[in-house]
Every structure is written in structure tokens, then in C-alpha cells.
Design an enzyme around this catalytic site. Sequence first.
Site, mmCIF file in Angstrom:
data_model
loop_
_atom_site.group_PDB
_atom_site.id
_atom_site.type_symbol
_atom_site.label_atom_id
_atom_site.label_comp_id
_atom_site.label_asym_id
_atom_site.label_seq_id
_atom_site.Cartn_x
_atom_site.Cartn_y
_atom_site.Cartn_z
ATOM 1 N N LYS A 99 18.790 -9.608 8.353
ATOM 2 C CA LYS A 99 19.340 -8.367 7.796
ATOM 3 C C LYS A 99 20.864 -8.350 7.903
ATOM 4 O O LYS A 99 21.571 -7.934 6.982
ATOM 5 C CB LYS A 99 18.739 -7.171 8.540
ATOM 6 C CG LYS A 99 17.222 -7.044 8.325
ATOM 7 C CD LYS A 99 16.626 -6.074 9.339
ATOM 8 C CE LYS A 99 15.129 -5.909 9.177
ATOM 9 N NZ LYS A 99 14.515 -5.240 10.348
ATOM 10 N N GLY A 102 0.828 -1.202 0.000
ATOM 11 C CA GLY A 102 0.000 0.000 0.000
ATOM 12 C C GLY A 102 0.862 1.252 0.000
ATOM 13 O O GLY A 102 0.605 2.219 -0.733
ATOM 14 N N GLY A 122 7.849 0.424 8.593
ATOM 15 C CA GLY A 122 6.708 1.290 8.318
ATOM 16 C C GLY A 122 6.410 1.347 6.837
ATOM 17 O O GLY A 122 7.283 1.118 5.997
#
Lengths: 438, 438
Positions: free
Chosen positions: B206, B16, B303
Site C-alpha cells: 500500500k 460479495g 472488511g
Amino acid sequence: MEPVKVGLLGLGTVGGGTVTVLSRNAAEIARRAGRGIEISHAAARDYDPERIQGLEAIGRIGSDAFAVVEDPEVQIVVELIGGYSPALELVLRAIENGKHVVTANKALIARHGNEIFAAARERGVMVGFEAAVAGGIPIIKALREGLAANHIEWIAGIINGTGNFILTEMRDKGRDFADVLAEAQALGYAEADPTFDVEGIDAAHKLTILSSLAFGVPLQFERCFTEGISKVGALDVAYAAELGYRIKHLGITRRSEDGIELRVHPTLIPERRLIANVDGVMNAVLVKGDAVGPTLYYGAGAGALPTASAVVADLVDVTRALTTDPNNRVPHLAFQPDELADTPVMPMEAVQTAYYLRLAALDQPGVMARIASILGEQGISIEAIKQKEPEEGQTHVPLVMLTHRVIERQMNEAIARIEALDSVQGEVTRIRMETLSG
Amino acid sequence: MEPVKVGLLGLGTVGGGTVTVLSRNAAEIARRAGRGIEISHAAARDYDPERIQGLEAIGRIGSDAFAVVEDPEVQIVVELIGGYSPALELVLRAIENGKHVVTANKALIARHGNEIFAAARERGVMVGFEAAVAGGIPIIKALREGLAANHIEWIAGIINGTGNFILTEMRDKGRDFADVLAEAQALGYAEADPTFDVEGIDAAHKLTILSSLAFGVPLQFERCFTEGISKVGALDVAYAAELGYRIKHLGITRRSEDGIELRVHPTLIPERRLIANVDGVMNAVLVKGDAVGPTLYYGAGAGALPTASAVVADLVDVTRALTTDPNNRVPHLAFQPDELADTPVMPMEAVQTAYYLRLAALDQPGVMARIASILGEQGISIEAIKQKEPEEGQTHVPLVMLTHRVIERQMNEAIARIEALDSVQGEVTRIRMETLSG
């Protein structure tokens, strides 16, 4: 694959560092770039062969820089001479000859970049200038590529190590500007003529470049507002600390409704901000993008090897992109050359910031009220006001104020009116203040 | 020029966000990339059309992800589904079909990256994964390109925002782990099943990627040592602060003579370090290169919009490089694929660090001496030792020690011997300590 052949102009601090990095990390760099990167021809008028590690790997060292840019074997010219002339002529001639260019010359790019990039576009060659801003910190790559998705809102950077060293020492040891400057000169952190560093000209060159990359406008060094740190007093550093602020010499560029702010000046920032804790000769750039939010890039902003790190990164970039269709390469100023905007750079009088003010006032009833009412009449609201203890034998007491944000023109008028008061002695010290919070 | 056509897999948080950024900043992105970037086909099983700004610009939205990777019009596939299956099958199929790929999937890259990059190399397509590490911070680009001149020595990163939020709250408010975790879950900073975050698995994914980029070795997630923060006590956070340290959950990878260290664990670091002051959900990565010295990259590590910032940066990169000869593109893992090294990843037992130790000992003469002599016999020297006040009604007092650097195997033996003492109660709490100074 054949190594890429580099022509090197200048064997000073950064030139020597570049030779060292290319030689010391040759194997690792070739593993990254896909082929070796060799200096086939270098030119320097004066250098110390004893102090440069890796010099023996250079094919040929002469004293004629123009011979390097005319050398048909050279594919990439690295300009590390500095200054405007003959650097500009050399760079333009190299481009004309179809050679790619890498430079660490911030003054050259800030003043003549538009012309250089146009020539490079015409000839289909690349110009790398990562080393021109904040030494080894890959801030140009971050802005031009890493943050390419963002509408950049503003940038605030500590982009002159000498200035930051001086302000850090003033704070840590409570010393005066002149005193610390002398020490910085003795340590080799500041030049014999410190004007470029302490008056903000060097920072203005770098900020001009960052502003173009961020906002897609041509380079406009001549419109940059520049104020140095020589008038920041030990008192101001101490009062700012009491109020929870640090004073940093920031380059700030911001996009507002009226245009682009482009300004270098001492700035109060809240001590909790990460960038407020960047001390000594280190550099840091804080970038606010609409999608990513704030990001910060920190590292050594000068010195032989850190700057060479950026020069060689550009060499690797050029090597990797040699076969790219020129129209598909990363554009010099982040935006495609025919997509630059004509957003105006705002005059400093139209810029809005908050302020720290310090003045010496007679310790009498009504004086503070008179000053506050002048500020009020100019539409300036006061966030804090503190009267300090008078120094022994002084008739005037220091008065320190923090204001909310207001247009600089209003503040200029207010300061002129305050300085005209009989009860106020001397000039008002004014340091701009930013929260850097969004 | 025709816009580039993107196929999007997944319309969750990051999907989104990607739609929003591409639509909101469409003009600016096209000015940078040289052409528009359009989502021509998206697939999602379940999404909320009301909550995604810019959805109307997507050519076609279906529910079949495989239809997107088979769509002949799609040039770049963006994989934002997460997890291993069907993400791996989709990515491999897209590559087979000659499409470039951009992904934010750290688990997929850490575990299957070697296979994915080999397939991409075979087919001559690019795979971008900037969004897989540290959200919007362009750290992959910095390592792969910006620092390409350097022999990287080590990396230390705060690369999980949830873990950093919890440790920050524990320090600021003196609260316990379980208590803060519950709050983080309520605020949406932590998942209902927090294992991936608090046990360090997400950080290990990561770190594995950063290690390969830095040292030119294949991805080896299975060799990463991983210790979570669930055993860090409020007491430890407070004692560390008294000694001038902060506890951070760091991913550390370092090149030593014996191989590559690859480890995620709670770590004491001096509070003066900039990275020690990175608080809340923010991420930061500190990289030490031989030429550039230490550089730090700071920003939002997660985020919707920050992660989308990295996804779209990769899209711009791919767009800019479409015409590049595949052999001249930036290699996926920074080094050319046939130039990867076989430097081994060291077992944790062979790694050297300093330590913070906390234990409960009987408050009697000779107990401290006994413990100190065990440490001495194992070759461990003590930097500081502090006996704290006993809590009311306790027979044992907390004893806190800082040690100098020693091989982990020696420390494991020392801890086993100390825990076997009658005068010591329960287990020894051990938190590793790094100065991050060079």
C-alpha cells in the site's frame, strides 16, 4: 498543450495564496494536470504587491472584475472576493459567457448555489467550490466522489476554526469565553466582528453545502438551526470534562425517518472519539456511510495556503475534465440535478438528541426530586445527575444533569417548567449531546 | 440512459460486499452516476449464495473468469480475486479488449502497476484501484485529485488493521505479541498465516502505491524497507507510554534531498498526535503538503462493505468519465505518465530518524557512561535515558534511551559496538521514532 487561462477575482488572503501556490508549484501542477495553469488576467481593488509571491507571473492585473469575466481569453474564473454582491453577478456573468467557475465563497454557494448550478448546467460549464468548506480538506470531493457508493447516514463536523480555537482554550486554560475571544482577535484568529464565526453562521453555510452533497437535496441555508458558543461557560466545559465529555461546536446533519436534521450548536461528545481530540484552529468532518462506516477528514480549515490548495485542486479538476461531455461530469451537488430529493429539513423542535443541563437550585430537600419529576413527566430519562459544591456565599448550588435522547419539543417544555420553579434561579443552560457512534 | 455493464471476477468477501452495495444502494448510486451500474456477468469458483445479499440481480454467474473478460457486453471488469496469477493475465486481457478495470488488489498494483497502467494508456482505458489502499477511505482520490495543488512532503500511514489491532491490545492490556496475535486469529482479524500483515508486506504494498501518487515516481515495491511488529515487546510498549509515546506500525514515505524514503516499521510517535489515537483495526493516513499542511484521513481499512465502498466509488468514477477524452482523464499515478520522475528510493542505511533503544546492562558504575560515549562517538545525541528497576533475580537492568535524529548507518554501527560490550546482555532493541510534526 496550451496552458489553461484563468481569470482571478480578488487578491486578498486566499487570492494571494492562490497566486503563490500556482507559481511555486507550477511545474508539479502541470505534471499532474497535463498542461500548465496560468493566471492571464486578475482584478483587485486593493492589494499589497510586496506580500504576494508569484505576482509577476500574472499576465495582466486591473481593478475591474467585470473586465475579467468578459475577457475572451479567460477559460476559468476564480471568484475570491467573498460576500454576495458583486460576487453573484460576476459568477453568473462568467457562466453566461461560457466560462467555468471556481469559488471559495461559502455564503454565496449556501444561499445562491441552486441558482448558480442551474445556470451552469444550462451553459454546460463546471462550478468548483471545494474551498468553500473546511479549507484545504478535500471533503467535498470525498462526499461527492469518494463515498459515492454509500447511503450517507449523518455528518458531524468541526467546520469553524475560530470557534474550535476558543473552545480549546477554554478547556485547556479554564478561561471564559469573552476572555479567549479577545485573545483570538488579537492573534488574528477571529474577526473584529466575530458574529459569523461564534454565532455559527459560517458553520451553517458550510453545513448546508455538506448536507446537500450527502443527501441529494437542494441547498436550504434558511432552514438551518444555528446556535453559537457565546453562552457556553467555563463551568460547563469543566463539568463536561468531569463527566468524560468535550464540548465542540458541531455542524450536524442527519437523515431520519421524518426528514433531514440540519443544525449547528455546541455539543457534548465523548472524549474518546477521535473528533473530540481535534483542537485549536483545526477542522475535521466525520461522515457515517452505510457501507464504509465512519470516516474522518482532518486538516486546516482556513488560511491563505490551505484554502488555495482547494482552489487549485478545483482548477486541476476542471482542466482534467475540459473535454468531458457536460452530461457526464461529476454533478455539482453529488447527485444528478434532476435527481434531487424533496426530503424536508426538520424544524429543530422535532429533532431528537441527548442533553447536558446546568441550573442553579436551592440547596434544600425535595428540590432535586421536583426537577427529576418534571423531566419524568416530559418523558425524559436522566443518565447522570450531579450536585456540585456551592460557591462561597451562594444560596443556590449548581446542578448538572445528562439526559437520554428525547425530542427537543419535550425538552423545551421541561426547561420552561423548571425555570418557573421558585427554587431554581435564572435560566437553565442546555447543551446538546451526541455519541457520534452510529 | 442504458446502465453500465460490469463484469465481476470473484465472489469472496469483497466481491460479495460489492454485490450487496450495488444492489442495496442501486437507486442512490444511479442518482449520483447518472445511470445505473449493473453486474451483467460474474465468475467465481466457489461462493456461498446464501451469504451474499443482492446476488439475484446479477445477469449471469459462471465459473470461468476469462469468459467475463471476453464478454463483449461487459464495459468494466472488476477484479476481486487477489494475488498475482491469474489476476494479472485477466486484467491485461480485459484492457486489451478495451474494457475499463477496477481492482482492490494491492499486491498486483504494487508489483505490476507500471505494466498495467502502460497497457491501459495504450488502449485508452481507465484502471481504478481506490480499494487497494486503506479500504473505504478515499485516500487515493485525496492524493491524486484533492491535494493536486501541493508539493507533497511526506506521508505516514496506519495502513494495516491487523497490525494496529495487535499493537492496540498490547498497549491496553499489557499483553505480549504472540498472545494477542492468537486472539486476533481467533477473532478473524488475522489470517492463519499472518506473515503478510505482521511482517509489513501488506503495508509495503500500500505504501508503494501512496508514494508513487505523492511523488510522481514509478511503483518500486522491491525497494521498500520492511520491518514487522513481531519483535516489539510488551515492555517496549509500556516504556514508550511512560515517555509520552505510542508505538504504531507506520508506512512512511518522505521526499528528501537525497531521494525518496520508503519504509514500513514500528514507530514511536508522540501520544498527542491525532494519528497516535487511531486504535484497533482502524486505518489512518497523514499527508503533509506544502500548501495544505497536515491532513488526515481515517476509517475502516478492510472488511467487505468498506472495501466495496471504494470499489463502487471507482465504478461511479469510471461511469462519470466514460466520455472523457482519454488524454484528459485523471492519470493513474496522479502525474501524467510521461511526467514521472526518476528520483531514487533511498536505501534504509541513508535514512535519518530518531530512535528508541532498549538493552539489558550490568548494574555497575561506568556502564551507562560507556554506552553514552559510544553513541557520542557515532554522532548520536541522547534525548532521554532511563534505567528501569531490575526484575527479581536479574543481574542486568533494562536501560531505555531516546536519541535525536541520525543517519541509520551511524546507528547500526553504534548498536553493533554496544552489543559487543561485555556489560551488555543480548541484543539491543531498536524502534524508530518520528515526531510527524512537519
